[in-house]
Design a protein around this motif. Structure first.
Motif, PDB file in Angstrom:
ATOM      1  N   GLU A  86       0.835  -1.200   0.000  1.00 25.77           N
ATOM      2  CA  GLU A  86       0.000   0.000   0.000  1.00 25.77           C
ATOM      3  C   GLU A  86       0.873   1.254   0.000  1.00 25.77           C
ATOM      4  O   GLU A  86       1.794   1.391   0.805  1.00 25.77           O
ATOM      5  N   ILE A  87       0.556   2.184  -0.914  1.00 21.23           N
ATOM      6  CA  ILE A  87       1.296   3.436  -1.049  1.00 21.23           C
ATOM      7  C   ILE A  87       0.304   4.588  -1.052  1.00 21.23           C
ATOM      8  O   ILE A  87      -0.776   4.498  -1.654  1.00 21.23           O
ATOM      9  N   CYS A  88       0.668   5.694  -0.381  1.00 23.58           N
ATOM     10  CA  CYS A  88      -0.247   6.835  -0.305  1.00 23.58           C
ATOM     11  C   CYS A  88       0.561   8.115  -0.130  1.00 23.58           C
ATOM     12  O   CYS A  88       1.595   8.130   0.531  1.00 23.58           O
ATOM     13  N   GLY A  89       0.083   9.200  -0.720  1.00 26.20           N
ATOM     14  CA  GLY A  89       0.704  10.500  -0.528  1.00 26.20           C
ATOM     15  C   GLY A  89       0.244  11.136   0.765  1.00 26.20           C
ATOM     16  O   GLY A  89      -0.898  10.944   1.186  1.00 26.20           O
ATOM     17  N   ALA A  90       1.129  11.878   1.417  1.00 25.78           N
ATOM     18  CA  ALA A  90       0.781  12.524   2.681  1.00 25.78           C
ATOM     19  C   ALA A  90       1.625  13.778   2.850  1.00 25.78           C
ATOM     20  O   ALA A  90       2.670  13.949   2.208  1.00 25.78           O
ATOM     21  N   LEU A  91       1.155  14.650   3.712  1.00 24.96           N
ATOM     22  CA  LEU A  91       1.881  15.874   4.038  1.00 24.96           C
ATOM     23  C   LEU A  91       2.388  15.760   5.465  1.00 24.96           C
ATOM     24  O   LEU A  91       1.605  15.604   6.400  1.00 24.96           O
ATOM     25  N   PHE A  92       3.708  15.796   5.628  1.00 18.93           N
ATOM     26  CA  PHE A  92       4.307  15.739   6.945  1.00 18.93           C
ATOM     27  C   PHE A  92       4.387  17.144   7.521  1.00 18.93           C
ATOM     28  O   PHE A  92       4.768  18.094   6.829  1.00 18.93           O
ATOM     29  N   LYS A  93       4.026  17.261   8.787  1.00 21.34           N
ATOM     30  CA  LYS A  93       4.088  18.548   9.472  1.00 21.34           C
ATOM     31  C   LYS A  93       4.889  18.382  10.754  1.00 21.34           C
ATOM     32  O   LYS A  93       4.491  17.657  11.668  1.00 21.34           O
ATOM     33  N   GLY A  94       6.023  19.057  10.813  1.00 26.70           N
ATOM     34  CA  GLY A  94       6.848  19.004  12.002  1.00 26.70           C
ATOM     35  C   GLY A  94       6.591  20.186  12.908  1.00 26.70           C
ATOM     36  O   GLY A  94       6.649  21.335  12.468  1.00 26.70           O
ATOM     37  N   THR A  95       6.261  19.912  14.159  1.00 28.25           N
ATOM     38  CA  THR A  95       6.018  20.956  15.157  1.00 28.25           C
ATOM     39  C   THR A  95       6.721  20.575  16.457  1.00 28.25           C
ATOM     40  O   THR A  95       7.086  19.404  16.651  1.00 28.25           O
ATOM     41  N   PRO A  96       6.895  21.543  17.381  1.00 23.57           N
ATOM     42  CA  PRO A  96       7.523  21.195  18.665  1.00 23.57           C
ATOM     43  C   PRO A  96       6.733  20.156  19.443  1.00 23.57           C
ATOM     44  O   PRO A  96       7.306  19.440  20.267  1.00 23.57           O
ATOM     45  N   GLU A  97       5.409  20.086  19.212  1.00 23.98           N
ATOM     46  CA  GLU A  97       4.579  19.098  19.917  1.00 23.98           C
ATOM     47  C   GLU A  97       4.460  17.798  19.136  1.00 23.98           C
ATOM     48  O   GLU A  97       3.647  16.934  19.484  1.00 23.98           O
TER      49      GLU A  97
END
Length: 368
Positions: A86-97
């Motif tokens: 299974e392959i899927c596109g995603a948006l990674f969001k890096g935050t301090p939390e």
């Protein structure tokens, strides 16, 4: 009294659901991009070559603005996630939390699609000048309030995303501003966006490209337009239920007047004025309205408590953005709705009270 109770029950439920949708979706939008996002004009989620010049400098400027609750740095990076075949596109969001190093929190929709759960490994690939791969551990699965938009946002640690882009600790993709509730409506967001955007622009060194400020209302217009539609529907419900309750009370008051027509005639013969007699019947009607209002409020608040704790009424998130009917008890909104409905009903009751002036004591006393 039963009719009044039902009307107020529907009014309070409508207000609570409208407020619940606005709260849930605002929280979802805030998690995704904040109420206001400060970014480069040509932000490219897939790239790694255009960070903001200095988070600390922008942060110190924004925190001077009244109405700002928090300022959060974020690093975005588009990627491809894989689990088995299974392959899927995603948006990674890096935050301090975002969690510990190489640990992520994924939305429930993506977890179901890839068959992942807490503790599983997640492999991600990032396309740039060269392909980079990272293996993360799934720390948690969260319910995405915006799952219906089709965008999967994976929450990661800020330092992980900065290292991925080879950025310093002060370089980020976006500075996200959280506003307090007093400025959380459409007008408040747009007003603060202009104010913050001007302050950031004024403080940016001339040799650098100036960041831009974008409100969540502008970034997700379809969501806020849908919320406005819900608010309009709630207003229609409030008007209809108030009118229904008002006309129910009008018919009840007329019956009360007709049954006591001889008493009205006697009181007038004894010298009581039309206004004083009408006030007596209006007080009786007011007591019925208040009792019905209290019963309706009690039932509605009980329903809100049950729905808020169990979420037993579910929704399709693809159509409603959330997987359950959200309810939020806002005491001020409920009091405003109660007061407005009560005043309108009592104003409508002035119409049948005019019947008192038409009663002729000579005829009614003689007939008695």
């Amino acid at each position: 009294m039963v009719a009044i109770a039902i009307s107020f029950f529907v009014i309070i439920i409508a207000v609570a659901i409208s407020s619940g949708f606005r709260k849930e979706l605002r929280n979802g939008v805030a998690m995704l991009s904040g109420d206001i996002a400060i970014t480069q004009p040509d932000l490219n989620y897939a790239g790694e070559d255009n960070p903001l010049y200095s988070f600390s400098a922008i942060d110190s400027v924004i925190r001077q603005v009244r109405g700002v609750d928090d300022v959060v740095p974020a690093v975005y990076r588009a990627g491809i996630v894989k689990n088995g075949t299974e392959i899927c596109g995603a948006l990674f969001k890096g935050t301090p939390e975002g969690g510990d190093s190489l640990q992520v929190s994924i939305p429930k929709g993506l977890a179901d699609k890839l068959g992942l759960g807490e503790g599983d490994d997640l492999t991600a690939y990032y396309i740039g000048e060269r392909v980079k791969a990272r293996r993360f551990k799934v720390a948690s699965v969260y319910n995405d309030a915006l799952g219906g938009t089709g965008t999967y946002v994976i929450m990661a640690g800020l330092s992980d995303m900065q290292r991925l882009n080879s950025w310093s600790d002060d370089q980020v993709s976006s500075v996200e501003v959280m506003l307090n509730d007093a400025w959380s409506d459409n007008y408040g967001m747009e007003t603060k966006t202009e104010e913050i955007g001007f302050m950031v622009l004024s403080s940016t060194p001339e040799e650098l490209s100036a960041p831009v400020a974008m409100s969540a209302v502008h970034k997700y217009p379809q969501i806020f337009a849908w919320l406005d539609l819900i608010d309009r529907n709630v207003l229609v419900i409030l008007i209809l239920m108030t009118i229904v309750a008002g006309f129910n009370m009008i018919s009840g008051l007329l019956i009360l007047l007709f049954r006591n027509i001889s008493t009205i005639g006697t009181l007038k013969a004894l010298g009581m004025t039309d206004k004083s007699i009408a006030e007596v019947f209006l007080r009786v009607s007011s007591n019925l309205v208040l009792k019905g209002m209290l019963i309706g409020n009690a039932l509605a608040l009980s329903f809100c408590l049950l729905q808020g704790t169990t979420h037993f009424i579910t929704l399709n998130p693809e159509n409603y953005f959330v997987s359950f009917v959200p309810v939020r008890v806002n005491p001020f909104l409920i009091l405003e709705a109660d007061l407005a409905a009560y005043l309108v009903i009592m104003l409508l009751l002035l119409i049948p009270s005019l019947f008192v002036s038409r009663v002729d004591p000579a005829k009614t006393v003689r007939a008695k």
